[in-house]
Scaffold this motif. Structure first.
Motif, PDB file in Angstrom:
ATOM      1  N   UNK A 148      -5.751 -14.228 -30.409  1.00  0.00           N
ATOM      2  CA  UNK A 148      -7.102 -14.184 -30.956  1.00  0.00           C
ATOM      3  C   UNK A 148      -8.073 -15.093 -30.236  1.00  0.00           C
ATOM      4  N   UNK A 149      -8.999 -15.655 -31.015  1.00  0.00           N
ATOM      5  CA  UNK A 149     -10.076 -16.483 -30.487  1.00  0.00           C
ATOM      6  C   UNK A 149     -10.268 -17.668 -31.425  1.00  0.00           C
ATOM      7  N   UNK A 174      -4.350 -21.599 -24.089  1.00  0.00           N
ATOM      8  CA  UNK A 174      -4.478 -20.227 -23.611  1.00  0.00           C
ATOM      9  C   UNK A 174      -5.251 -19.324 -24.535  1.00  0.00           C
ATOM     10  N   UNK A 175      -6.148 -19.910 -25.338  1.00  0.00           N
ATOM     11  CA  UNK A 175      -6.935 -19.148 -26.310  1.00  0.00           C
ATOM     12  C   UNK A 175      -8.420 -19.370 -26.031  1.00  0.00           C
ATOM     13  N   UNK A 176      -9.242 -18.326 -26.002  1.00  0.00           N
ATOM     14  CA  UNK A 176     -10.684 -18.475 -25.751  1.00  0.00           C
ATOM     15  C   UNK A 176     -11.412 -19.008 -26.978  1.00  0.00           C
ATOM     16  N   UNK A 177     -12.686 -19.350 -26.805  1.00  0.00           N
ATOM     17  CA  UNK A 177     -13.447 -19.940 -27.902  1.00  0.00           C
ATOM     18  C   UNK A 177     -14.840 -19.342 -28.007  1.00  0.00           C
ATOM     19  N   UNK A 178     -15.325 -19.270 -29.244  1.00  0.00           N
ATOM     20  CA  UNK A 178     -16.738 -19.044 -29.549  1.00  0.00           C
ATOM     21  C   UNK A 178     -17.221 -20.303 -30.251  1.00  0.00           C
ATOM     22  N   UNK A 179     -18.217 -20.966 -29.682  1.00  0.00           N
ATOM     23  CA  UNK A 179     -18.708 -22.239 -30.211  1.00  0.00           C
ATOM     24  C   UNK A 179     -20.038 -22.021 -30.906  1.00  0.00           C
TER      25      UNK A 179
END
Length: 683
Positions: A148-149, A174-179
């Motif tokens: 997930x994210x 290894x997980x992307x982010x929405x800040x």
């Protein structure tokens, strides 16, 4: 009016409409507007899952760590730009250093953590377990990146640190982010993200930014996502209770503002080093970032007989704090983040005054340097006194998120512990004492209610990072009111973004799955000696079965003389009645030394550069004279090492399982993991 941009699905876009106005906290002038209206939040999360997540999952921990290091180095080349904007949040140079360079420091710290992980996209968690007598069935735990994210909803007080300390961890995992930074100071977060994206260091989809409302983003989260929140306990509870969070069992980490406390030890008196340390620490905690820290001291507990002395000393110390324009080098405390924040602090102080009295500072006026006290969001440090802390709920329940703290007396250390717990859970607590027994009593008594406890005394104060400084390698979070969450903490924090799965099977199968040799798996025997292979040529499971070596009494005697270890069990003439042994027994280190002689190929130069150490050495069975010893020597794990200098020899660390066996083969005589540094063919 300048409008902040959102970075969504690989593009910089502006939200629709006028948006929310952002102001210069020092001058009160409008700076920009922020809006996320019109943003497709569902599409943003899908882009992170479908583009950013696969790209990061393909990378190894070492590649992700080096990515963080490169990012930290890049951001350091833009410090002047970040500092110039940070002043407009009301932060002084010292405040900004904590936010900006402290945040970049988190990138460096997490980059260094790569060395604790294998050079693969996933890792084993903990020890493996043999589940059968015949050594054919076993289990281990794997950690793999979630699919997930990470959605980070951050607070206004640390627009850089708050973002970087979180994304450093999820990116390493290894997980992307929405800040989603707090809107009031999002202009600084936007500037940092623009430099991150411009650097091209992160893969596409690894980071997205929302400057404005979080909209309906939580409506679209799933079980593989992770949501983190930093801010007020009330807002955190509202978000944590979101029906999708509950229905999908989405991990939710909350780090809420808490009523952190500091205790002056009973043995500390005016004029001592610890006294001065205490006064300095309280002033620093009240004035750094104008008290706008989730870790700031809100409750001050002092022995009843020292109350008046502490009150006078704090008043003198606080009066020496110059307040005003943070661009002025003489200023030591800037403004609050905005007029709204100042109004909220005053409202909370009014509630505290129901059971406390104001003993330093003013709610209505403040003397400032090089600024307008009304146009800017300035506020005097406010020290309150509550003389009945066991009978007043307000100081333990109400937080004024600014330069505000309440002084309270206690009778004995048990009372101090009880008072500390009345805050119902905090991020951190401190005790200043030169008495280690008092420190022990406080720590063990109060630890259940605080995420971190600092013990300050003359010995450590000079190098201490202080009460209010979370550190990348230590957990940050706390029980109860503090949110019940946990972030950072070195490897612990990374594991929050990894899925732990128990895997069962044969040792050989689990070796193939994990990339780490599991004891009793089939080895790769034959061919050239493993020490003659370069790092790249070695395969997990490469194995050597050595010749046998007869252990004699003369060997044991000579080793005793050489080492000086004449422990009674190693002597021939010992009476072995009522001991654990039947006769003279070989030294464990003799067995390990003879093991090295059996498995080391020492006749010519080879790719092995040096012995790097021994882990997990155990001697499990006595070895008597007449025993024939042989070794099963297996390549267990390989870890690439980065070059520090261009002239460094390219190399990696190889872990070898050393199993020491006698004529019976089972049980083992001893077992160890040795580490060698092995040359790589290519740099």
């Amino acid at each position: 009016m300048l409008q902040l941009e959102n970075y969504i699905a690989g593009e910089w876009v502006k939200g629709a409409g006028e948006g929310q106005l952002l102001y210069d906290a020092v001058t009160g002038e409008p700076l920009a507007a922020a809006s996320t209206k019109g943003i497709d939040f569902k599409a943003a999360l899908e882009y992170a899952r479908n583009t950013g997540n696969p790209a990061l999952r393909r990378m190894t921990f070492h590649e992700r760590g080096n990515m963080l290091k490169a990012l930290a180095i890049h951001l350091r080349t833009h410090l002047d730009k970040f500092y110039a904007l940070s002043y407009r949040t009301g932060a002084t140079r010292a405040d900004s250093w904590v936010d900006i360079e402290g945040g970049i420091g988190n990138l460096f710290a997490n980059a260094s953590l790569r060395r604790k992980f294998p050079d693969s996209p996933f890792c084993i968690d903990g020890e493996s377990h043999n589940l059968s007598r015949g050594n054919t069935f076993m289990a281990t735990h794997l950690l793999v990146p979630k699919e997930g994210v990470a959605i980070h909803i951050n607070a206004f007080n640390f627009p850089v640190w708050g973002m970087l300390e979180k994304i450093a961890v999820n990116l390493l995992a290894g997980v992307p982010a929405v800040v989603k930074p707090a809107t009031a100071t999002a202009f600084l977060t936007e500037a940092v993200v623009k430099e991150i994206i411009a650097s091209g260091i992160l893969p596409k989809g690894a980071l997205q930014l929302l400057c404005g409302s979080a909209g309906d983003i939580l409506d679209h989260v799933g079980s593989q996502d992770v949501v983190t929140f930093t801010g007020s306990a009330s807002t955190g509870l509202m978000l944590k209770s979101h029906p999708v969070i509950l229905r999908e069992s989405v991990p939710f980490n909350m780090e809420a503002d808490s009523l952190n406390c500091i205790v002056l030890g009973k043995t500390v008196s005016p004029g001592t080093a610890e006294w001065d340390i205490f006064i300095k620490e309280v002033r620093k905690e009240m004035t750094t970032k104008a008290g706008q820290k989730c870790t700031a001291v809100r409750r001050i507990f002092v022995p009843k007989d020292k109350l008046e002395d502490v009150q006078r000393a704090l008043a003198v110390s606080l009066s020496q704090t110059t307040i005003g324009n943070p661009l002025n080098e003489k200023v030591r405390m800037g403004s609050l983040a905005g007029q709204q924040q100042r109004r909220e602090v005053k409202e909370q102080v009014s509630k505290l005054l129901a059971s406390s009295q104001l003993i330093y500072g003013s709610l209505d006026s403040v003397e400032v340097m090089d600024a307008d006290a009304e146009k800017g969001a300035f506020l005097s440090p406010l020290l309150l006194l509550n003389e009945n802390p066991f009978h007043s709920s307000e100081p333990h329940e109400i937080e004024a998120f600014g330069p505000v703290a309440t002084l309270m007396p206690y009778d004995n250390i048990d009372d101090a512990i009880a008072l500390s717990k009345k805050g119902k859970g905090s991020l951190c607590s401190s005790i200043v004492t030169g008495d280690d027994r008092e420190a022990r009593d406080y720590v063990l008594g109060a630890a259940t209610h605080h995420g971190r406890i600092l013990v300050l005394n003359e010995t450590c104060a000079k190098e201490s990072t202080g009460h209010g400084s979370p550190l990348p390698l230590l957990v940050h979070g706390g029980p109860g009111r503090a949110g019940g969450g946990e972030e950072m903490g070195g490897m612990r924090g990374v594991k929050h973004y990894l899925q732990r799965t128990a895997v069962q099977g044969s040792p050989t199968t689990l070796t193939a799955i994990t990339g780490v040799y599991q004891q009793y798996a089939k080895g790769n025997t034959g061919g050239i000696h493993p020490f003659k292979k370069y790092f790249e040529e070695l395969q997990i499971g490469d194995q050597l079965i050595t010749e046998k070596r007869l252990i004699t009494s003369e060997d044991i005697d000579q080793f005793a003389d050489l080492s000086g270890d004449h422990f009674y069990a190693h002597l021939r003439d010992t009476d072995f009645n009522d001991t654990m042994f039947e006769q003279q027994v070989a030294h464990g280190y003799l067995i390990m030394s003879l093991a090295a002689g059996l498995f080391v190929d020492s006749y010519e130069k080879n790719p092995v550069l040096l012995n790097y150490g021994i882990d997990e050495l155990r001697f499990t069975k006595p070895v008597y004279p007449g025993t024939e010893l042989h070794i099963r020597f297996t390549c267990k794990e390989k870890i690439t090492q980065d070059k520090k200098e261009d002239t460094d020899i390219p190399r990696g660390i190889v872990k070898w399982l050393v199993e020491m066996l006698d004529d019976t083969d089972e049980p083992l005589v001893g077992v160890a993991t040795i580490l060698t540094m092995v040359r790589r063919k290519e740099g």
